[in-house]
Design a protein around this motif. Sequence first.
Motif, PDB file in Angstrom:
ATOM      1  N   MET A   1      63.789 -19.342   8.191  1.00  0.00           N
ATOM      2  CA  MET A   1      64.630 -18.824   7.025  1.00  0.00           C
ATOM      3  C   MET A   1      63.624 -18.917   5.880  1.00  0.00           C
ATOM      4  SD  MET A   1      67.167 -17.429   5.193  1.00  0.00           S
ATOM      5  CE  MET A   1      68.566 -17.331   6.307  1.00  0.00           C
ATOM      6  N   LYS A   2      63.250 -17.696   5.373  1.00  0.00           N
ATOM      7  CA  LYS A   2      62.287 -17.697   4.248  1.00  0.00           C
ATOM      8  C   LYS A   2      63.092 -17.740   3.021  1.00  0.00           C
ATOM      9  CE  LYS A   2      60.633 -13.582   5.222  1.00  0.00           C
ATOM     10  NZ  LYS A   2      59.735 -12.413   5.533  1.00  0.00           N
ATOM     11  N   PRO A   3      62.327 -18.687   1.933  1.00  0.00           N
ATOM     12  CA  PRO A   3      62.981 -18.605   0.655  1.00  0.00           C
ATOM     13  C   PRO A   3      62.962 -17.295   0.108  1.00  0.00           C
ATOM     14  CG  PRO A   3      61.148 -20.153   1.025  1.00  0.00           C
ATOM     15  CD  PRO A   3      61.226 -19.434   2.233  1.00  0.00           C
ATOM     16  N   GLU A   4      63.626 -16.903  -0.972  1.00  0.00           N
ATOM     17  CA  GLU A   4      63.508 -15.607  -1.484  1.00  0.00           C
ATOM     18  C   GLU A   4      62.321 -15.278  -2.549  1.00  0.00           C
ATOM     19  OE1 GLU A   4      67.307 -14.175  -3.412  1.00  0.00           O
ATOM     20  OE2 GLU A   4      68.419 -15.124  -1.596  1.00  0.00           O
ATOM     21  N   ALA A   5      62.163 -16.233  -3.349  1.00  0.00           N
ATOM     22  CA  ALA A   5      61.020 -16.203  -4.295  1.00  0.00           C
ATOM     23  C   ALA A   5      59.830 -16.593  -3.695  1.00  0.00           C
ATOM     24  CB  ALA A   5      61.353 -17.054  -5.576  1.00  0.00           C
ATOM     25  N   TRP A   6      58.965 -15.755  -3.081  1.00  0.00           N
ATOM     26  CA  TRP A   6      57.849 -16.252  -2.270  1.00  0.00           C
ATOM     27  C   TRP A   6      56.939 -15.170  -2.341  1.00  0.00           C
ATOM     28  CZ3 TRP A   6      57.535 -15.976   3.439  1.00  0.00           C
ATOM     29  CH2 TRP A   6      56.320 -16.672   3.976  1.00  0.00           C
ATOM     30  N   PRO A   7      55.700 -15.153  -2.900  1.00  0.00           N
ATOM     31  CA  PRO A   7      55.109 -16.294  -3.949  1.00  0.00           C
ATOM     32  C   PRO A   7      55.561 -16.175  -5.313  1.00  0.00           C
ATOM     33  CG  PRO A   7      53.635 -14.457  -3.937  1.00  0.00           C
ATOM     34  CD  PRO A   7      54.679 -13.926  -3.166  1.00  0.00           C
ATOM     35  N   GLN A   8      55.195 -17.109  -5.864  1.00  0.00           N
ATOM     36  CA  GLN A   8      55.444 -17.192  -7.545  1.00  0.00           C
ATOM     37  C   GLN A   8      54.312 -17.237  -8.117  1.00  0.00           C
ATOM     38  OE1 GLN A   8      57.945 -20.866  -7.606  1.00  0.00           O
ATOM     39  NE2 GLN A   8      59.617 -19.892  -6.199  1.00  0.00           N
ATOM     40  N   PRO A   9      54.298 -16.839  -9.346  1.00  0.00           N
ATOM     41  CA  PRO A   9      53.060 -17.340 -10.265  1.00  0.00           C
ATOM     42  C   PRO A   9      53.066 -18.610 -10.452  1.00  0.00           C
ATOM     43  CG  PRO A   9      54.873 -15.812 -11.676  1.00  0.00           C
ATOM     44  CD  PRO A   9      55.100 -16.277 -10.231  1.00  0.00           C
ATOM     45  N   PRO A  10      51.712 -19.392 -10.327  1.00  0.00           N
ATOM     46  CA  PRO A  10      51.778 -20.747 -10.846  1.00  0.00           C
ATOM     47  C   PRO A  10      52.042 -20.927 -12.349  1.00  0.00           C
ATOM     48  CG  PRO A  10      49.377 -19.789 -10.012  1.00  0.00           C
ATOM     49  CD  PRO A  10      50.467 -18.592 -10.273  1.00  0.00           C
ATOM     50  N   GLN A  11      52.550 -22.091 -12.562  1.00  0.00           N
ATOM     51  CA  GLN A  11      53.122 -22.643 -13.699  1.00  0.00           C
ATOM     52  C   GLN A  11      52.412 -23.862 -14.016  1.00  0.00           C
ATOM     53  OE1 GLN A  11      57.154 -23.131 -12.968  1.00  0.00           O
ATOM     54  NE2 GLN A  11      57.826 -21.029 -12.954  1.00  0.00           N
ATOM     55  N   PRO A  12      52.132 -24.050 -15.389  1.00  0.00           N
ATOM     56  CA  PRO A  12      51.719 -25.359 -16.046  1.00  0.00           C
ATOM     57  C   PRO A  12      52.624 -26.457 -15.366  1.00  0.00           C
ATOM     58  CG  PRO A  12      51.629 -23.820 -17.817  1.00  0.00           C
ATOM     59  CD  PRO A  12      52.401 -23.075 -16.580  1.00  0.00           C
ATOM     60  N   VAL A  13      51.847 -27.773 -15.145  1.00  0.00           N
ATOM     61  CA  VAL A  13      52.705 -28.912 -14.850  1.00  0.00           C
ATOM     62  C   VAL A  13      53.420 -29.619 -16.052  1.00  0.00           C
ATOM     63  CG1 VAL A  13      52.633 -31.143 -13.752  1.00  0.00           C
ATOM     64  CG2 VAL A  13      51.401 -29.236 -13.054  1.00  0.00           C
ATOM     65  N   SER A  14      54.409 -29.503 -16.322  1.00  0.00           N
ATOM     66  CA  SER A  14      55.445 -29.854 -17.411  1.00  0.00           C
ATOM     67  C   SER A  14      55.474 -31.454 -17.176  1.00  0.00           C
ATOM     68  CB  SER A  14      56.726 -29.292 -17.516  1.00  0.00           C
ATOM     69  OG  SER A  14      57.492 -29.869 -16.688  1.00  0.00           O
TER      70      SER A  14
END
Length: 177
Positions: A1-14
């Motif tokens: 089962m694939k996740p829907e949001a794949w890929p995603q843009p990288p985000q800064p680590v908060s």
Amino acid sequence: MKPEAWPQPPQPVSEADAAAVTAQLGRPIRGAHAVAWRCPCGQPAVVETEPRLPDGSPFPTTYYLTCPKAASAIGRLEGGGVMKDMNERLAADPELAEHHRRAHEDYLARRARLGEVPEIDGVSAGGLPDRVKCLHALVGHALAAGPGVDPFGDEAIEALPEWWAHGSCASGPEVPE
């Protein structure tokens, strides 16, 4: 089962991301450049890691899977012998071997954007380009890169249960088998 949001843009680590990854791993986060993929539960699940850690150590695993639920589900796949089958198919199928080699090249190119580390030049992760050694690394790469880049990472993702559907990646109940 694939996740829907794949890929995603990288985000800064908060700070909240760093705390979540620390809880996931049971140790402080090291060398994180970005959250490369966030689980549908909202927590970081793949961290893009600098090729050289703050202590100066080379670190070839650019896409580090931090989600304990995904890691546990992948461990069950590995324990079930799926890598033996993957390696047999890799040895017998030149087209698949070429796709696996291209995944290796993609991994190296993505890491090179973060910095050059001569000690790990040409070294990627997960057994790339010659074998399937660690599905955790291949799944991390596949989630960060998106479908069609890492064939065995994609295949493993398809075989996983919906680990994100049962609470947070940083805490909560285990994933049913």
